[in-house]
Design an enzyme around this catalytic site. Sequence first.
Site, PDB file in Angstrom:
ATOM      1  CG  ASP A  33      36.903  29.995  90.937  1.00 48.60           C
ATOM      2  OD1 ASP A  33      35.952  29.616  89.920  1.00 48.60           O
ATOM      3  OD2 ASP A  33      38.060  29.380  90.837  1.00 48.60           O
ATOM      4  CG  HIS A  34      37.718  35.041  93.882  1.00 56.05           C
ATOM      5  ND1 HIS A  34      37.577  34.601  94.993  1.00 56.05           N
ATOM      6  CD2 HIS A  34      38.733  34.576  93.241  1.00 56.05           C
ATOM      7  CE1 HIS A  34      38.527  33.690  95.291  1.00 56.05           C
ATOM      8  NE2 HIS A  34      39.260  33.544  94.044  1.00 56.05           N
ATOM      9  CG  PHE A  35      32.705  37.819  94.653  1.00 56.60           C
ATOM     10  CD1 PHE A  35      32.683  36.869  95.989  1.00 56.60           C
ATOM     11  CD2 PHE A  35      33.582  38.666  94.760  1.00 56.60           C
ATOM     12  CE1 PHE A  35      33.502  37.212  97.045  1.00 56.60           C
ATOM     13  CE2 PHE A  35      34.467  39.290  95.662  1.00 56.60           C
ATOM     14  CZ  PHE A  35      34.427  38.184  96.818  1.00 56.60           C
ATOM     15  CG  MET A  44      32.757  42.101  90.730  1.00 58.82           C
ATOM     16  SD  MET A  44      32.318  43.067  92.444  1.00 58.82           S
ATOM     17  CE  MET A  44      33.962  43.682  92.782  1.00 58.82           C
ATOM     18  CB  ILE A  46      37.830  40.785  91.671  1.00 61.82           C
ATOM     19  CG1 ILE A  46      37.616  39.720  93.009  1.00 61.82           C
ATOM     20  CG2 ILE A  46      36.618  41.620  91.664  1.00 61.82           C
ATOM     21  CD1 ILE A  46      37.681  40.295  94.207  1.00 61.82           C
TER      22      ILE A  46
END
Length: 174
Positions: A33-35, A44, A46
């Site tokens: 969900d990030h990103f 990406m 994280i």
Amino acid sequence: MRWIWIDRIVEIEKGERCVTIKNVSAAEEVLHDHFEATADHSAMPILPNTLIIEGMAQTAGIMVGHAADFKEKVLLAKITKATFTKPVTPGYTIRYTAHMENFGKSGASTKGTVELLDPATGDAKTIGEISLMFSHIDHNMAGLEFPDHNFVFTGMFIDLLKRSGVEIADDAVV
């Protein structure tokens, strides 16, 4: 469901320090969900900093609980500092090192570092510093009713402690 954000206790010195590790896997859905990918950049994934703080809170909380032989109900009371210099991506290992600053009847304060271990080189780089305060709630909230069992050091944490070779007294509140 309670999530555990550490995989193993590597070292524990009673009342002094605790070192744990967390392997960051691309299989963990929370990372994606990030990103997300957009038309301008590729995805990406994280690990959110809030979950890194939770990993340190679990590491330091174990250290605080261990210092009192797990006879206290230890709760995170305050995040006094949390700084990060680099994001954590899948394929790396996080090493949390928590140090006890103060310990007493009402609770404890801790200070710790977050390191990122590169599996390709074995290099470790400090990417964060986190300071936390913990409360022994049975002492600080006298008069309120709490369960007799320890709702912080649940079965999942006890299993983690045992798998990591940490001894737990028979009269611990678990």
